[in-house]
Design an enzyme around this catalytic site. Structure first.
Site, short mmCIF file in Angstrom:
data_model
loop_
_atom_site.label_atom_id
_atom_site.label_comp_id
_atom_site.label_asym_id
_atom_site.label_seq_id
_atom_site.Cartn_x
_atom_site.Cartn_y
_atom_site.Cartn_z
N LYS A 124 59.93 59.35 27.52
CA LYS A 124 58.94 59.25 28.59
C LYS A 124 57.68 60.02 28.24
O LYS A 124 56.56 59.50 28.39
CB LYS A 124 59.53 59.79 29.90
CG LYS A 124 58.60 59.59 31.10
CD LYS A 124 59.17 60.19 32.37
CE LYS A 124 58.94 61.68 32.41
NZ LYS A 124 59.25 62.29 33.71
N ASP A 142 59.28 57.05 35.14
CA ASP A 142 59.79 58.24 35.82
C ASP A 142 60.55 57.81 37.07
O ASP A 142 60.82 56.62 37.27
CB ASP A 142 58.65 59.20 36.15
CG ASP A 142 57.70 58.64 37.21
OD1 ASP A 142 57.84 57.46 37.60
OD2 ASP A 142 56.81 59.39 37.66
#
Length: 215
Positions: A124, A142
């Protein structure tokens, strides 16, 4: 589970987001690629507001990995001790700075594999840096994007990796650069986890969420 929306509907939704916010930006403060990397790494399990408060003075002192090494562990901890997991994060930031100096000439690399090889940098974080700093259409999924993707039908998947693939597979190319910003902001301020603001939501007529709230 909500069904994956079709191409036409996804295009309509993202066109609405684009009209409202043509050039969305993240809410973490930074002033170059390295400080972006540090900010994103520090933001894991923390709010952007909290990270920005911690890095306000830190980023006046550091701009490069070498600056971070010169600052030292104790001073770094002193700056970020208001952030959750600050000890572990400080260790990762310092080790990453050492690797960047020794193995990458002090320059943040622009490949996902190289970024993800750094301590404290997962997929991420790597995708955020690739998207914002290098202009790649990388999707950083997320909790907000995972929720929005599945709730609306924009990007349906049982886990983060599946939602990331769904974003890449189903969102039209012209929206790929800004998609994750639009979805994060929508999840943060409109389609919130506990009580989504469906009454004022700009895409409520296109969203597949069955438990819309109109109070």
């Amino acid at each position: 589970m909500v069904k994956q929306l079709n191409y036409q509907t996804i295009t309509q939704i993202l066109s609405i987001f684009e009209t409202a916010n043509p050039e969305p930006v993240g809410e973490l403060d930074y002033h170059n690629t390295y400080t972006l990397l540090v900010a994103v790494a520090l933001s894991a399990q923390a709010t952007d507001v909290g990270v920005n408060k911690a890095t306000k003075t830190l980023f006046k002192k550091i701009s490069t990995p070498q600056d971070m090494l010169d600052l030292g562990m104790d001073d770094l901890i002193d700056h970020i001790k208001t952030i959750g997991l600050y000890t572990t994060k400080a260790k990762n930031v310092m080790k990453a700075a050492e690797i960047l100096v020794n193995d990458f000439g002090g320059v943040v690399p622009s490949s996902r594999a190289a970024l993800a090889s750094l301590p404290g940098v997962g997929r991420k974080t790597a995708n955020v840096v690739l998207n914002i700093a290098f202009g790649m259409p990388a999707q950083a999924v997320d909790t907000h994007i995972f929720r929005i993707g599945n709730r609306t039908g924009i990007a349906v998947g049982k886990n983060v990796d599946a939602v990331e693939r769904a974003v890449e597979d189903h969102i039209p190319a012209r929206f790929q650069q800004h998609a994750h910003h639009w979805l994060i902001l929508h999840g943060r301020y409109v389609c919130t986890a506990r009580k989504p603001k469906c009454m004022t939501c700009s895409i409520r007529e296109l969203c597949q969420y069955e438990e819309k709230t109109y109070e």
